[in-house]
Design a protein around this motif. Sequence first.
Motif, PDB file in Angstrom:
ATOM      1  N   UNK A  38      52.346  36.668  32.876  1.00 48.04           N
ATOM      2  CA  UNK A  38      51.478  37.755  32.410  1.00 48.04           C
ATOM      3  C   UNK A  38      52.252  38.784  31.596  1.00 48.04           C
ATOM      4  N   UNK A  39      53.566  38.905  31.891  1.00 47.94           N
ATOM      5  CA  UNK A  39      54.354  39.928  31.200  1.00 47.94           C
ATOM      6  C   UNK A  39      54.094  41.315  31.745  1.00 47.94           C
ATOM      7  N   UNK A  40      53.605  41.367  32.993  1.00 48.66           N
ATOM      8  CA  UNK A  40      53.258  42.661  33.563  1.00 48.66           C
ATOM      9  C   UNK A  40      51.896  43.124  33.089  1.00 48.66           C
ATOM     10  N   UNK A  41      51.404  44.176  33.696  1.00 46.39           N
ATOM     11  CA  UNK A  41      50.120  44.765  33.327  1.00 46.39           C
ATOM     12  C   UNK A  41      50.391  46.105  32.652  1.00 46.39           C
ATOM     13  N   UNK A  42      49.975  46.236  31.404  1.00 44.33           N
ATOM     14  CA  UNK A  42      50.156  47.485  30.672  1.00 44.33           C
ATOM     15  C   UNK A  42      49.086  48.486  31.090  1.00 44.33           C
ATOM     16  N   UNK A  43      49.437  49.755  31.019  1.00 38.83           N
ATOM     17  CA  UNK A  43      48.425  50.789  31.282  1.00 38.83           C
ATOM     18  C   UNK A  43      47.285  50.638  30.284  1.00 38.83           C
ATOM     19  N   UNK A  44      46.067  50.585  30.798  1.00 37.79           N
ATOM     20  CA  UNK A  44      44.904  50.415  29.929  1.00 37.79           C
ATOM     21  C   UNK A  44      44.491  48.977  29.715  1.00 37.79           C
ATOM     22  N   UNK A  45      45.261  48.016  30.246  1.00 34.67           N
ATOM     23  CA  UNK A  45      44.893  46.611  30.091  1.00 34.67           C
ATOM     24  C   UNK A  45      43.538  46.322  30.727  1.00 34.67           C
ATOM     25  N   UNK A  46      42.810  45.378  30.128  1.00 35.64           N
ATOM     26  CA  UNK A  46      41.550  44.902  30.688  1.00 35.64           C
ATOM     27  C   UNK A  46      41.763  43.483  31.191  1.00 35.64           C
ATOM     28  N   UNK A  47      41.618  43.296  32.503  1.00 32.07           N
ATOM     29  CA  UNK A  47      41.849  41.992  33.123  1.00 32.07           C
ATOM     30  C   UNK A  47      40.524  41.435  33.623  1.00 32.07           C
ATOM     31  N   UNK A  48      40.264  40.180  33.316  1.00 37.66           N
ATOM     32  CA  UNK A  48      39.074  39.497  33.810  1.00 37.66           C
ATOM     33  C   UNK A  48      39.488  38.541  34.917  1.00 37.66           C
ATOM     34  N   UNK A  49      38.890  38.695  36.091  1.00 36.14           N
ATOM     35  CA  UNK A  49      39.131  37.787  37.215  1.00 36.14           C
ATOM     36  C   UNK A  49      37.837  37.027  37.487  1.00 36.14           C
ATOM     37  N   UNK A  50      37.888  35.704  37.339  1.00 38.28           N
ATOM     38  CA  UNK A  50      36.687  34.884  37.464  1.00 38.28           C
ATOM     39  C   UNK A  50      36.791  33.946  38.663  1.00 38.28           C
ATOM     40  N   UNK A  51      35.687  33.857  39.440  1.00 36.87           N
ATOM     41  CA  UNK A  51      35.612  32.988  40.610  1.00 36.87           C
ATOM     42  C   UNK A  51      34.435  32.031  40.454  1.00 36.87           C
ATOM     43  N   UNK A  52      34.498  30.857  41.060  1.00 32.70           N
ATOM     44  CA  UNK A  52      33.281  30.043  41.179  1.00 32.70           C
ATOM     45  C   UNK A  52      32.268  30.800  42.037  1.00 32.70           C
ATOM     46  N   UNK A  53      31.007  30.760  41.704  1.00 29.31           N
ATOM     47  CA  UNK A  53      30.033  31.546  42.474  1.00 29.31           C
ATOM     48  C   UNK A  53      29.892  31.088  43.922  1.00 29.31           C
ATOM     49  N   UNK A  99      42.009  47.969  34.097  1.00 25.70           N
ATOM     50  CA  UNK A  99      40.773  47.556  34.769  1.00 25.70           C
ATOM     51  C   UNK A  99      40.826  46.068  35.118  1.00 25.70           C
ATOM     52  N   UNK A 100      40.242  45.743  36.256  1.00 23.55           N
ATOM     53  CA  UNK A 100      40.045  44.346  36.649  1.00 23.55           C
ATOM     54  C   UNK A 100      38.560  44.160  36.901  1.00 23.55           C
ATOM     55  N   UNK A 101      37.936  43.313  36.116  1.00 21.65           N
ATOM     56  CA  UNK A 101      36.508  43.041  36.260  1.00 21.65           C
ATOM     57  C   UNK A 101      36.355  41.684  36.938  1.00 21.65           C
ATOM     58  N   UNK A 102      35.843  41.706  38.157  1.00 17.22           N
ATOM     59  CA  UNK A 102      35.700  40.493  38.960  1.00 17.22           C
ATOM     60  C   UNK A 102      34.290  39.949  38.778  1.00 17.22           C
ATOM     61  N   UNK A 103      34.191  38.706  38.297  1.00 17.33           N
ATOM     62  CA  UNK A 103      32.879  38.113  38.041  1.00 17.33           C
ATOM     63  C   UNK A 103      32.792  36.724  38.661  1.00 17.33           C
ATOM     64  N   UNK A 104      31.578  36.322  38.961  1.00 12.94           N
ATOM     65  CA  UNK A 104      31.318  34.925  39.302  1.00 12.94           C
ATOM     66  C   UNK A 104      31.041  34.161  38.007  1.00 12.94           C
ATOM     67  N   UNK A 105      31.502  32.928  37.969  1.00 16.03           N
ATOM     68  CA  UNK A 105      31.324  32.089  36.781  1.00 16.03           C
ATOM     69  C   UNK A 105      29.889  31.581  36.765  1.00 16.03           C
ATOM     70  N   UNK A 106      28.964  32.423  36.279  1.00 13.11           N
ATOM     71  CA  UNK A 106      27.548  32.054  36.317  1.00 13.11           C
ATOM     72  C   UNK A 106      27.142  31.232  35.091  1.00 13.11           C
ATOM     73  N   UNK A 107      27.907  31.334  34.012  1.00 15.55           N
ATOM     74  CA  UNK A 107      27.634  30.535  32.821  1.00 15.55           C
ATOM     75  C   UNK A 107      28.851  30.560  31.913  1.00 15.55           C
ATOM     76  N   UNK A 108      29.004  29.494  31.139  1.00 12.51           N
ATOM     77  CA  UNK A 108      30.126  29.417  30.206  1.00 12.51           C
ATOM     78  C   UNK A 108      30.037  30.523  29.175  1.00 12.51           C
TER      79      UNK A 108
END
Length: 451
Positions: free
Chosen positions: A247-262, A388-397
Amino acid sequence: MCIRDRDRRYGYALKPGTTLLIVGHPGAGKTTFAATICYNNAENGIPCLYVSLGEHKQRFVEQMKTFNMDFTKLERKGLFKFVRIPHVVEGTIAEAFIGQLMTWIEELKAGVIIIDSITPILEGIERRPKARSFLQSVLYEIPWNIRGLLVLVADLPYGRQYMSLGDLEFVADIVLYLKHSVIRSLLIRMMELRKIRGAPITVAEMPFRIESMYGIRVAIPPLLEEAWLPHRLERYMFGWNILDKTVGGIYRGDSILASFPPDARSPAYLITPLALLAINNDLNIGIISYRYPGKEIEHVIRINTENIGCDPDVIMDKIVFITAINPMGYSLEELFNFELEHISRQNPDLLIFLGEELIALMHGRRIHDYISYRYNEILRLKTMGIATIRVISYISKHFYRINAAISDVVYKIFFEKEQDKLVPYVKIWRRGADPVIISGNEILKCFKRRM
């Protein structure tokens, strides 16, 4: 103004000699908006005269206290004067009104004048073209003569989006429309900038909300250049070689998407790297949940941190707030405005959004509006240095790809069948680098070794 965002973008237009026209439906927030301008200027030492054609002074003062504006204090200091004109009937002489207005201005040495609302006066002289012309020409000269600001409030009838104000719109240097509508039982407030003399209009419509204790809050899309500030060069490291290298670390202000199977939303694979990040960098964490109440989130965090061999209190001490929001109870405009104001007051280092797919499901027909508001929110948080880390379920491609496209880092959990078992993997990708796949179980084992 907060109107502070609007001040930052268009504040230069409110220079001495300016006439601002505010038009809106009843209850749209016109008086609150005008009062905010009056209050902020008076607090900065510029006397404000507020002329009301209907509202009683006591009711006005009490109402504005709910927005944290104490006009009584300003009145004692000689920086505020409220005048009520109870009736303006047909036949009212414009010259008499202007004469009285100039007397009040001179007595107060006013630098800001509010007339709320100008509509009854215009209606009272509607059939007297000379009086109407005289009134408008004098109104044009007032801000120039006092080298100040004149704010005119005009009423927009229900059911109408625009109205003809004759020469008044030509007289005004800035014209704002405050409108509200209801879609699927949810309230939407929009501020439309129709005119700003001598400046281009890059954003014509902006969502706003009226918030107790804070008044008018406007969310203006930030400029892209504003998202790159010196703090963007600062970064947080996980303290684990494979993650830091990938990842190279997380920069201040980075937007991270975390996706899970629903159907496989195991929080351990997310809590583990978050725990590493928070502990190694002493980060304050904020959580906004669209799915679970705060107490349930605390419970899940404690159980999973114990399972990976970490003291739950170490992680809980890093969490500065958990806010649960039912996305079914807000329009997109109200939701994102509320979030930004809440975040700006709490100012965490790392912000986690849980269950964001519910917003997309709720407002599916407005998916493009959702992406627009979320992208603008990401840019705003970048300017604030909040990762930010936005956690979502993989509801559609489609939903996943859109969110991945506006993210700096993607952390995708998926499962593969191996010898009749489902084995977790994490696909990690940073903008500008190749994706890497790591075993989810290896992440958990590594964390336990480190603890």
